[in-house]
Write a protein that holds these residues in place. Structure first.
Motif, PDB file in Angstrom:
ATOM      1  N   GLU A  54      64.605  45.165  74.985  1.00  0.00           N
ATOM      2  CA  GLU A  54      63.785  45.606  75.833  1.00  0.00           C
ATOM      3  C   GLU A  54      62.449  44.783  75.511  1.00  0.00           C
ATOM      4  O   GLU A  54      62.186  44.640  74.090  1.00  0.00           O
ATOM      5  CB  GLU A  54      63.337  46.867  75.918  1.00  0.00           C
ATOM      6  N   ILE A  55      61.508  44.224  76.517  1.00  0.00           N
ATOM      7  CA  ILE A  55      60.200  43.950  76.377  1.00  0.00           C
ATOM      8  C   ILE A  55      59.323  45.141  75.800  1.00  0.00           C
ATOM      9  O   ILE A  55      59.276  46.010  76.719  1.00  0.00           O
ATOM     10  CB  ILE A  55      59.812  43.058  77.383  1.00  0.00           C
ATOM     11  N   ARG A  56      58.599  45.034  74.744  1.00  0.00           N
ATOM     12  CA  ARG A  56      57.865  45.822  74.336  1.00  0.00           C
ATOM     13  C   ARG A  56      56.375  46.123  74.906  1.00  0.00           C
ATOM     14  O   ARG A  56      55.750  44.663  74.914  1.00  0.00           O
ATOM     15  CB  ARG A  56      57.581  46.163  72.770  1.00  0.00           C
ATOM     16  N   ARG A  57      55.976  46.798  75.697  1.00  0.00           N
ATOM     17  CA  ARG A  57      54.819  46.894  76.336  1.00  0.00           C
ATOM     18  C   ARG A  57      53.666  47.126  75.193  1.00  0.00           C
ATOM     19  O   ARG A  57      53.799  47.733  74.361  1.00  0.00           O
ATOM     20  CB  ARG A  57      54.652  47.943  77.503  1.00  0.00           C
ATOM     21  N   ARG A  58      52.363  46.657  75.644  1.00  0.00           N
ATOM     22  CA  ARG A  58      51.418  46.924  74.547  1.00  0.00           C
ATOM     23  C   ARG A  58      51.136  48.402  74.278  1.00  0.00           C
ATOM     24  O   ARG A  58      50.847  48.790  73.353  1.00  0.00           O
ATOM     25  CB  ARG A  58      50.039  46.472  75.201  1.00  0.00           C
TER      26      ARG A  58
ATOM     27  N   GLU B 238      54.714  41.185  80.880  1.00  0.00           N
ATOM     28  CA  GLU B 238      54.809  42.563  81.033  1.00  0.00           C
ATOM     29  C   GLU B 238      55.044  43.022  82.440  1.00  0.00           C
ATOM     30  O   GLU B 238      55.715  44.305  82.717  1.00  0.00           O
ATOM     31  CB  GLU B 238      53.690  43.194  80.227  1.00  0.00           C
ATOM     32  N   ARG B 239      54.319  42.259  83.272  1.00  0.00           N
ATOM     33  CA  ARG B 239      54.579  42.786  84.724  1.00  0.00           C
ATOM     34  C   ARG B 239      55.734  42.364  85.357  1.00  0.00           C
ATOM     35  O   ARG B 239      56.453  43.382  86.202  1.00  0.00           O
ATOM     36  CB  ARG B 239      53.177  41.676  85.704  1.00  0.00           C
ATOM     37  N   ASP B 240      56.466  41.290  84.961  1.00  0.00           N
ATOM     38  CA  ASP B 240      57.480  40.888  85.669  1.00  0.00           C
ATOM     39  C   ASP B 240      58.857  41.006  85.074  1.00  0.00           C
ATOM     40  O   ASP B 240      59.894  40.862  85.819  1.00  0.00           O
ATOM     41  CB  ASP B 240      57.371  39.145  86.034  1.00  0.00           C
ATOM     42  N   TYR B 241      58.950  41.155  83.910  1.00  0.00           N
ATOM     43  CA  TYR B 241      60.381  40.920  83.282  1.00  0.00           C
ATOM     44  C   TYR B 241      60.391  42.404  82.361  1.00  0.00           C
ATOM     45  O   TYR B 241      59.304  42.980  81.905  1.00  0.00           O
ATOM     46  CB  TYR B 241      60.428  39.944  82.163  1.00  0.00           C
ATOM     47  N   THR B 242      61.477  43.184  82.021  1.00  0.00           N
ATOM     48  CA  THR B 242      61.687  43.971  81.275  1.00  0.00           C
ATOM     49  C   THR B 242      62.504  43.640  79.999  1.00  0.00           C
ATOM     50  O   THR B 242      62.591  44.750  79.209  1.00  0.00           O
ATOM     51  CB  THR B 242      62.358  45.326  82.408  1.00  0.00           C
ATOM     52  N   HIS B 243      63.287  42.884  79.862  1.00  0.00           N
ATOM     53  CA  HIS B 243      64.347  42.820  79.107  1.00  0.00           C
ATOM     54  C   HIS B 243      64.124  41.139  78.527  1.00  0.00           C
ATOM     55  O   HIS B 243      63.854  40.350  79.015  1.00  0.00           O
ATOM     56  CB  HIS B 243      65.830  42.904  79.357  1.00  0.00           C
ATOM     57  N   VAL B 244      64.805  41.006  77.335  1.00  0.00           N
ATOM     58  CA  VAL B 244      64.921  39.780  76.787  1.00  0.00           C
ATOM     59  C   VAL B 244      66.438  39.397  76.538  1.00  0.00           C
ATOM     60  O   VAL B 244      67.135  40.418  76.238  1.00  0.00           O
ATOM     61  CB  VAL B 244      64.254  39.413  75.396  1.00  0.00           C
ATOM     62  N   GLY B 245      66.890  38.332  76.418  1.00  0.00           N
ATOM     63  CA  GLY B 245      68.368  37.952  76.424  1.00  0.00           C
ATOM     64  C   GLY B 245      68.591  36.421  76.211  1.00  0.00           C
ATOM     65  O   GLY B 245      67.858  35.843  76.139  1.00  0.00           O
ATOM     66  N   TRP B 246      70.013  36.307  76.697  1.00  0.00           N
ATOM     67  CA  TRP B 246      70.465  34.865  76.560  1.00  0.00           C
ATOM     68  C   TRP B 246      71.545  34.736  77.950  1.00  0.00           C
ATOM     69  O   TRP B 246      72.100  35.524  78.401  1.00  0.00           O
ATOM     70  CB  TRP B 246      71.291  34.651  75.458  1.00  0.00           C
ATOM     71  N   PHE B 247      70.960  33.228  78.096  1.00  0.00           N
ATOM     72  CA  PHE B 247      71.957  32.779  79.363  1.00  0.00           C
ATOM     73  C   PHE B 247      73.044  32.115  78.792  1.00  0.00           C
ATOM     74  O   PHE B 247      72.769  31.053  77.985  1.00  0.00           O
ATOM     75  CB  PHE B 247      71.020  32.090  80.432  1.00  0.00           C
ATOM     76  N   CYS B 248      74.060  32.361  78.925  1.00  0.00           N
ATOM     77  CA  CYS B 248      75.305  31.578  78.587  1.00  0.00           C
ATOM     78  C   CYS B 248      75.384  31.450  77.052  1.00  0.00           C
ATOM     79  O   CYS B 248      76.034  30.528  76.412  1.00  0.00           O
ATOM     80  CB  CYS B 248      75.540  30.312  79.050  1.00  0.00           C
ATOM     81  N   GLY B 249      74.659  32.410  76.091  1.00  0.00           N
ATOM     82  CA  GLY B 249      74.522  32.297  74.957  1.00  0.00           C
ATOM     83  C   GLY B 249      73.878  30.721  74.393  1.00  0.00           C
ATOM     84  O   GLY B 249      73.851  30.869  72.927  1.00  0.00           O
ATOM     85  N   LEU B 250      73.224  30.231  75.268  1.00  0.00           N
ATOM     86  CA  LEU B 250      72.585  28.982  74.861  1.00  0.00           C
ATOM     87  C   LEU B 250      71.045  28.829  75.043  1.00  0.00           C
ATOM     88  O   LEU B 250      70.363  28.289  74.378  1.00  0.00           O
ATOM     89  CB  LEU B 250      73.341  27.968  75.510  1.00  0.00           C
ATOM     90  N   VAL B 251      70.482  29.817  76.100  1.00  0.00           N
ATOM     91  CA  VAL B 251      69.215  29.606  76.450  1.00  0.00           C
ATOM     92  C   VAL B 251      68.537  30.759  76.434  1.00  0.00           C
ATOM     93  O   VAL B 251      69.031  31.988  77.017  1.00  0.00           O
ATOM     94  CB  VAL B 251      68.991  29.282  77.876  1.00  0.00           C
TER      95      VAL B 251
ATOM     96  N   ARG C 183      53.365  27.954  80.201  1.00  0.00           N
ATOM     97  CA  ARG C 183      53.701  29.259  79.348  1.00  0.00           C
ATOM     98  C   ARG C 183      53.370  30.615  80.271  1.00  0.00           C
ATOM     99  O   ARG C 183      52.413  30.394  80.851  1.00  0.00           O
ATOM    100  CB  ARG C 183      53.318  29.145  77.938  1.00  0.00           C
ATOM    101  N   LEU C 184      54.304  31.359  79.932  1.00  0.00           N
ATOM    102  CA  LEU C 184      53.961  32.756  80.717  1.00  0.00           C
ATOM    103  C   LEU C 184      52.969  33.387  79.809  1.00  0.00           C
ATOM    104  O   LEU C 184      53.137  33.652  78.629  1.00  0.00           O
ATOM    105  CB  LEU C 184      55.256  33.514  81.061  1.00  0.00           C
ATOM    106  N   SER C 185      51.995  34.080  80.254  1.00  0.00           N
ATOM    107  CA  SER C 185      51.274  35.075  79.684  1.00  0.00           C
ATOM    108  C   SER C 185      51.721  36.259  79.328  1.00  0.00           C
ATOM    109  O   SER C 185      52.695  36.647  80.002  1.00  0.00           O
ATOM    110  CB  SER C 185      49.882  35.165  80.444  1.00  0.00           C
ATOM    111  N   ARG C 186      51.263  36.978  78.140  1.00  0.00           N
ATOM    112  CA  ARG C 186      51.582  38.232  77.860  1.00  0.00           C
ATOM    113  C   ARG C 186      51.707  39.230  79.114  1.00  0.00           C
ATOM    114  O   ARG C 186      52.482  39.885  79.279  1.00  0.00           O
ATOM    115  CB  ARG C 186      50.847  38.716  76.700  1.00  0.00           C
ATOM    116  N   ALA C 187      50.468  39.289  79.835  1.00  0.00           N
ATOM    117  CA  ALA C 187      50.630  39.998  81.199  1.00  0.00           C
ATOM    118  C   ALA C 187      51.515  39.675  82.174  1.00  0.00           C
ATOM    119  O   ALA C 187      52.156  40.617  82.707  1.00  0.00           O
ATOM    120  CB  ALA C 187      49.170  39.884  81.759  1.00  0.00           C
ATOM    121  N   GLU C 188      51.907  38.356  82.329  1.00  0.00           N
ATOM    122  CA  GLU C 188      53.069  38.112  83.374  1.00  0.00           C
ATOM    123  C   GLU C 188      54.290  38.635  82.769  1.00  0.00           C
ATOM    124  O   GLU C 188      55.003  39.125  83.746  1.00  0.00           O
ATOM    125  CB  GLU C 188      52.962  36.466  83.398  1.00  0.00           C
TER     126      GLU C 188
END
Length: 91
Positions: free
Chosen positions: A83-87, A13-26, A6-11
């Protein structure tokens, strides 16, 4: 990545800026949108093999459509949902 490693909250926040869906399934984390090939990872709790399987099926569908109809499909089907909310942003 997302079930056993699993990705930690710190990882996230550091590497990703948004959430979304891949092909509407993932459900995925997305980073580097300004790049030609953004970073994409299955969200925590989603098996990595599900991401891989959907990617293979999408690739097969895109290749079939291009062969049969001459239609060029987009490289990756990503839908941004937020968007991913930063602390620091949460305060």
């Amino acid at each position: 990545m997302a079930v056993f490693k699993r990705l930690s909250r710190a990882e996230i926040e550091r590497d990703y800026t948004h959430v979304g869906w891949f092909c509407g399934l993932v459900p995925v984390y997305i980073g580097g949108l300004e790049l030609e090939g953004p970073r994409v990872a299955a969200r925590n709790g989603v098996p990595e093999w599900w991401f891989d399987l959907v990617g293979v099926l999408y690739g097969f569908t895109a290749a079939s459509a291009e062969f049969a109809f001459g239609v060029e499909m987009p490289g990756w089907k990503l839908t941004l949902t937020g968007e991913i909310r930063r602390r620091a942003d949460a305060a």
